[in-house]
Design a protein around this motif. Structure first.
Motif, PDB file in Angstrom:
ATOM      1  N   GLN A  22       0.832  -1.204   0.000  1.00 40.13           N
ATOM      2  CA  GLN A  22       0.000   0.000   0.000  1.00 40.13           C
ATOM      3  C   GLN A  22       0.864   1.249   0.000  1.00 40.13           C
ATOM      4  OE1 GLN A  22      -2.610  -0.373   3.434  1.00 40.13           O
ATOM      5  NE2 GLN A  22      -4.373  -0.277   2.070  1.00 40.13           N
ATOM      6  N   THR A  25       1.915   2.380  -3.430  1.00 36.82           N
ATOM      7  CA  THR A  25       0.947   2.778  -4.450  1.00 36.82           C
ATOM      8  C   THR A  25       1.052   4.278  -4.688  1.00 36.82           C
ATOM      9  OG1 THR A  25      -0.832   3.067  -2.832  1.00 36.82           O
ATOM     10  CG2 THR A  25      -0.681   0.917  -3.915  1.00 36.82           C
ATOM     11  N   ASP A  26       0.669   4.694  -5.880  1.00 39.27           N
ATOM     12  CA  ASP A  26       0.745   6.118  -6.233  1.00 39.27           C
ATOM     13  C   ASP A  26      -0.646   6.739  -6.229  1.00 39.27           C
ATOM     14  OD1 ASP A  26      -0.408   5.228  -8.629  1.00 39.27           O
ATOM     15  OD2 ASP A  26       1.533   5.071  -9.615  1.00 39.27           O
ATOM     16  N   ASP A  27      -0.709   8.002  -6.572  1.00 43.09           N
ATOM     17  CA  ASP A  27      -1.970   8.755  -6.521  1.00 43.09           C
ATOM     18  C   ASP A  27      -2.785   8.673  -7.797  1.00 43.09           C
ATOM     19  OD1 ASP A  27      -1.504   9.507  -3.920  1.00 43.09           O
ATOM     20  OD2 ASP A  27      -0.581  11.417  -4.453  1.00 43.09           O
ATOM     21  N   THR A  28      -2.432   7.762  -8.690  1.00 43.69           N
ATOM     22  CA  THR A  28      -3.222   7.602  -9.905  1.00 43.69           C
ATOM     23  C   THR A  28      -4.497   6.839  -9.583  1.00 43.69           C
ATOM     24  OG1 THR A  28      -2.178   5.514 -10.501  1.00 43.69           O
ATOM     25  CG2 THR A  28      -1.117   7.531 -11.302  1.00 43.69           C
ATOM     26  N   GLU A  29      -5.391   6.818 -10.545  1.00 47.91           N
ATOM     27  CA  GLU A  29      -6.633   6.077 -10.367  1.00 47.91           C
ATOM     28  C   GLU A  29      -6.354   4.588 -10.150  1.00 47.91           C
ATOM     29  OE1 GLU A  29     -10.512   5.166 -13.079  1.00 47.91           O
ATOM     30  OE2 GLU A  29      -9.812   7.256 -13.023  1.00 47.91           O
ATOM     31  N   GLU A  32      -4.944   4.117  -6.637  1.00 46.74           N
ATOM     32  CA  GLU A  32      -5.990   4.189  -5.622  1.00 46.74           C
ATOM     33  C   GLU A  32      -6.818   2.916  -5.588  1.00 46.74           C
ATOM     34  OE1 GLU A  32      -8.243   7.804  -5.974  1.00 46.74           O
ATOM     35  OE2 GLU A  32      -6.431   9.032  -5.901  1.00 46.74           O
ATOM     36  N   TYR A  35      -4.726   0.376  -3.854  1.00 46.07           N
ATOM     37  CA  TYR A  35      -4.719   0.663  -2.423  1.00 46.07           C
ATOM     38  C   TYR A  35      -5.995   0.127  -1.769  1.00 46.07           C
ATOM     39  CZ  TYR A  35      -4.322   3.278   1.932  1.00 46.07           C
ATOM     40  OH  TYR A  35      -4.239   3.617   3.260  1.00 46.07           O
ATOM     41  N   ASP A  36      -7.141   0.381  -2.395  1.00 46.31           N
ATOM     42  CA  ASP A  36      -8.422  -0.083  -1.855  1.00 46.31           C
ATOM     43  C   ASP A  36      -8.493  -1.611  -1.831  1.00 46.31           C
ATOM     44  OD1 ASP A  36      -9.195   2.548  -1.521  1.00 46.31           O
ATOM     45  OD2 ASP A  36     -10.412   2.598  -3.365  1.00 46.31           O
TER      46      ASP A  36
END
Length: 93
Positions: A22, A25-29, A32, A35-36
């Protein structure tokens, strides 16, 4: 039981592994969504309690242990760890 203690460690390791993933992970769609997905797996793994999810019977004629709860989660996320524990004990859950 030794197998239960090893299973506790395997669950803790699986949770830590996913938390590490986690963090990467990056802030791209896509990041995310990943991450979820990892959080859902962490939540399922954190719901496990090997000391309560397993039962066992031990005597000189018949020794056995089994999952009484959450077997599908254990087998879904840590099948290799289960196999290694079974090999070390000499019998299967």
């Amino acid at each position: 039981m030794k197998g239960q203690r090893e299973l506790v460690e395997a669950v803790e390791d699986a949770i830590e592994e996913r938390k590490d993933q986690q963090a990467d992970t990056d802030d791209t769609e896509e990041g995310e969504a990943e991450y979820d997905r990892l959080q859902e797996e962490i939540d399922e793994l954190e719901s496990l309690n090997p000391e309560e999810d397993m039962d066992w019977f031990c005597n000189c004629l018949d020794t056995s242990c089994w999952f009484s709860n959450n077997e599908e989660i254990y087998r879904k996320y840590i099948p290799e760890a289960i196999s290694n524990i079974e090999d070390n004990m000499g019998f299967e859950f």
